[in-house]
Write an enzyme that holds these catalytic residues in place. Structure first.
Site, PDB file in Angstrom:
ATOM      1  N   THR A  19      -2.008  -2.050  -0.142  1.00  0.00           N
ATOM      2  CA  THR A  19      -0.743  -1.575   0.413  1.00  0.00           C
ATOM      3  C   THR A  19      -0.858  -0.088   0.687  1.00  0.00           C
ATOM      4  O   THR A  19      -1.432   0.659  -0.111  1.00  0.00           O
ATOM      5  CB  THR A  19       0.428  -1.876  -0.541  1.00  0.00           C
ATOM      6  OG1 THR A  19       0.509  -3.292  -0.729  1.00  0.00           O
ATOM      7  CG2 THR A  19       1.752  -1.391   0.040  1.00  0.00           C
TER       8      THR A  19
ATOM      9  N   PHE B 268       1.039   3.480   1.353  1.00  0.00           N
ATOM     10  CA  PHE B 268       2.289   4.146   0.992  1.00  0.00           C
ATOM     11  C   PHE B 268       2.360   5.524   1.641  1.00  0.00           C
ATOM     12  O   PHE B 268       1.341   6.211   1.770  1.00  0.00           O
ATOM     13  CB  PHE B 268       2.357   4.361  -0.527  1.00  0.00           C
ATOM     14  CG  PHE B 268       2.447   3.096  -1.334  1.00  0.00           C
ATOM     15  CD1 PHE B 268       3.678   2.593  -1.745  1.00  0.00           C
ATOM     16  CD2 PHE B 268       1.293   2.410  -1.710  1.00  0.00           C
ATOM     17  CE1 PHE B 268       3.762   1.429  -2.504  1.00  0.00           C
ATOM     18  CE2 PHE B 268       1.362   1.240  -2.460  1.00  0.00           C
ATOM     19  CZ  PHE B 268       2.601   0.751  -2.857  1.00  0.00           C
TER      20      PHE B 268
END
Lengths: 282, 282
Positions: A180, A182
Site C-alpha cells: 500500500t 501512503f
C-alpha cells in the site's frame, strides 16, 4: 522537519495503533511522533484541516486492490499538500495471547479485506473460522483485551509488538506482492528543501479529441517520466473526469516549463505537492 | 438478438430482483428475459462463464463513486465480451406497505451506500433511524415479507413495482447527478451488426517515458474521441498499470488502422468489445 518545534509532531491515521497506516507513519516520521487515531477517512482529513493533527497519513493505492477511492479527491477538496510518500508491504501474521498454540485456535478475527487476502491459510486450516471485525489492528487489541470469543487475530507485526501478542504464523497473505502506498499530508506546502524527486498533479482537460494526449505530450517531449495516471469522476459533472498524475521532477526544477505549459492546456490545474519517498525500514 | 432462440435469454445480475442492475438489464434486454440473481460479483461472472446465464449485467462505474473496482479486471480475466452498455440514474424512493404513512415510519432500511446518499432526507426526518442491510432491493423484499423491524425501505421504483410497495417519497437522493454505467457481457463477441459506435480496449505500455502518450497519439492524430481512460494495478506486478480505454469507433471501421498500430506499441493488448448504448426508457 520538527527539530525547532517544542511539541512532538502529531500524526493522524485512520484506524487504530498497529494499523498499516501506523507503520507508514513510523516510516515517514520515526518513533517520536504523537499518534492521533480516527475512525473514518473523513475524520482523518478533518483532523489535519482543523489543526488537531499536524499531519495525516493517508493510503492512496494498493497493488492488488487499486486506488483507495476518494482519498485523492479529498486531498484536493481540502487543499492539503503532499509532503512525503512511503510504501508498506502488507504482511499478515496470526497473533494470539502468550501460551496459545495454533492447533488450539478455533476462530481468527480480522478486517474482511485482510481475511480475504489469507484464503490459502484458511484452506490449510479448515478448523479455524474467519471472523470479520471492524479493523485489523482492532482485532489484535480486542483479542488481547480478553473475552473476544476468538483465540487469534490476523494483523501486522507492529500490532503484535504494541499489544504484546505472540506470533503463531507469519506472512500468511496469499500474495506477497501486496503493497500500500501512503501520502503524508499537511495544511502547508512541503517545507523541506530539495531533493523532492516526485510531484503529484491534478488536472481537467477540455472535452475534445486528443486533449489528454496533448497534455501528456508536455512531459513526453521533455523525457519526463510519468509514474502514475489515475482518472476520477468529477462529482456533479457526469462522465467528466479529473486526471491525477505523478511525474519525476519538481515545479522549481525540471518541471518548471512543463507546468506552465500544462496550465494553459487544462481547464483546472492543481499541484498536490512535491516530495521524497521514505523507504520501509529493514 | 434472441428472436431465433426458443429459450428466453437468461441475464444474471448481482443482487436481487428490483436492484439497479435489474433496471439496467431491462433497458438492454427488455422484459422478456429470465433473470438470474447472484450474491457477489465473483458469482455473477461465474454464472456467465459456466453458461448458467447467457449474459451478465455488470456495473463498471458510478458518477459519484468512480470505478466499480475489479469488474474491468474480471472481464479480462474471464475473457468475456462487452455487447452493450447502458446508464441508470440512481433514483431512491422511500417505500412501505400499503397504508403506512411517512409520519409513522421509525426505521428505514437500505444498503449502506444508498443510506449515505440520502443524508438530507435523514436530517429532515430525525425521527427515522437508518438501518443498514445487505442489499437495496433486498430491503424492500424484506419489508414486504413482514416482520423486518423497519417500516420503510429505500430502493428503486422497480423494486416498489415488483414487491407491491407504496411510494412515500421520491427522489430523496442528495445528488441527482448520480448515474451508474453497466456493461452487458457474454462469452462470445457481440454478434449484432453495426452501428456499434463504441469500443473498449485494455493495454499495457512499456515502462519508459512517453509510452502512454505515444499510445494515445494513435487516436489523437486521427481525431478519434477517447471517452474514458482508467488505470488499474496489475496483480503480481507492483506499481505497473493496465489502461482501460473507451473510444468512438469499431475495429472493423474507423479504428481498423489505429488498433493495428496500438498493438505494435503495447506489451499486452485486448479488445473487450464493440457495442451500442441502450438509453433509459422514459
Amino acid at each position: 522537519m520538527t527539530s525547532h518545534n517544542p511539541l512532538p509532531l502529531s500524526v493522524a491515521i485512520q484506524g487504530e495503533a498497529g494499523a498499516f497506516s501506523h507503520q507508514a507513519a513510523k516510516q515517514m516520521f520515526g518513533d517520536g511522533h504523537e499518534l492521533v487515531v480516527t475512525r473514518t477517512f473523513d475524520d482523518l482529513f478533518e483532523a489535519v484541516v482543523s489543526g488537531r493533527a499536524h499531519r495525516a497519513v493517508v493510503p492512496v493505492e494498493n497493488t492488488l486492490a487499486g486506488s483507495v477511492q476518494g482519498n485523492l479527491d479529498r486531498i484536493l477538496r481540502h487543499s492539503l499538500h503532499v509532503g512525503a510518500e512511503t510504501r508498506v508491504r502488507i504482511r499478515l501474521s496470526v497473533l494470539a495471547s502468550p501460551g496459545q498454540t495454533l492447533s488450539g485456535v478455533r476462530a481468527a478475527a480480522s478486517h474482511p479485506v485482510a481475511l480475504q487476502q489469507c484464503q490459502q491459510f484458511f484452506r490449510d486450516h479448515p478448523e479455524i473460522e474467519p471472523v470479520a471485525v471492524y479493523d485489523t489492528a482492532g482485532s489484535v487489541r480486542g483479542l488481547m483485551a480478553g473475552g473476544s470469543g476468538y483465540q487469534a487475530a490476523i494483523g501486522s507485526s507492529l500490532a503484535a509488538e504494541l499489544y504484546g501478542a505472540e506470533t503463531l504464523a507469519e506472512e500468511i497473505e496469499d500474495d506477497p506482492e501486496n503493497y500500500t502506498r501512503f501520502f503524508a499530508l499537511a495544511r502547508d506546502p512541503n517545507p523541506t528543501s530539495p531533493p523532492r524527486p516526485k510531484t503529484s498533479l491534478a488536472f481537467v482537460v477540455p472535452h475534445e479529441p486528443g486533449s489528454l494526449h496533448r497534455a501528456l505530450g508536455i512531459f513526453a517531449e521533455r523525457g519526463i517520466d510519468l509514474t502514475k495516471l489515475e482518472s476520477r469522476p468529477i462529482p456533479g459533472r457526469p462522465w467528466e473526469y479529473r486526471f491525477f498524475i505523478d511525474v519525476r521532477g519538481t515545479p522549481e526544477g525540471t518541471l518548471r516549463e512543463s507546468m506552465r505549459e500544462l496550465e494553459t492546456l487544462t481547464r483546472e490545474f492543481h499541484v498536490l505537492g512535491s516530495y521524497s519517498e521514505f523507504l520501509e525500514a529493514g
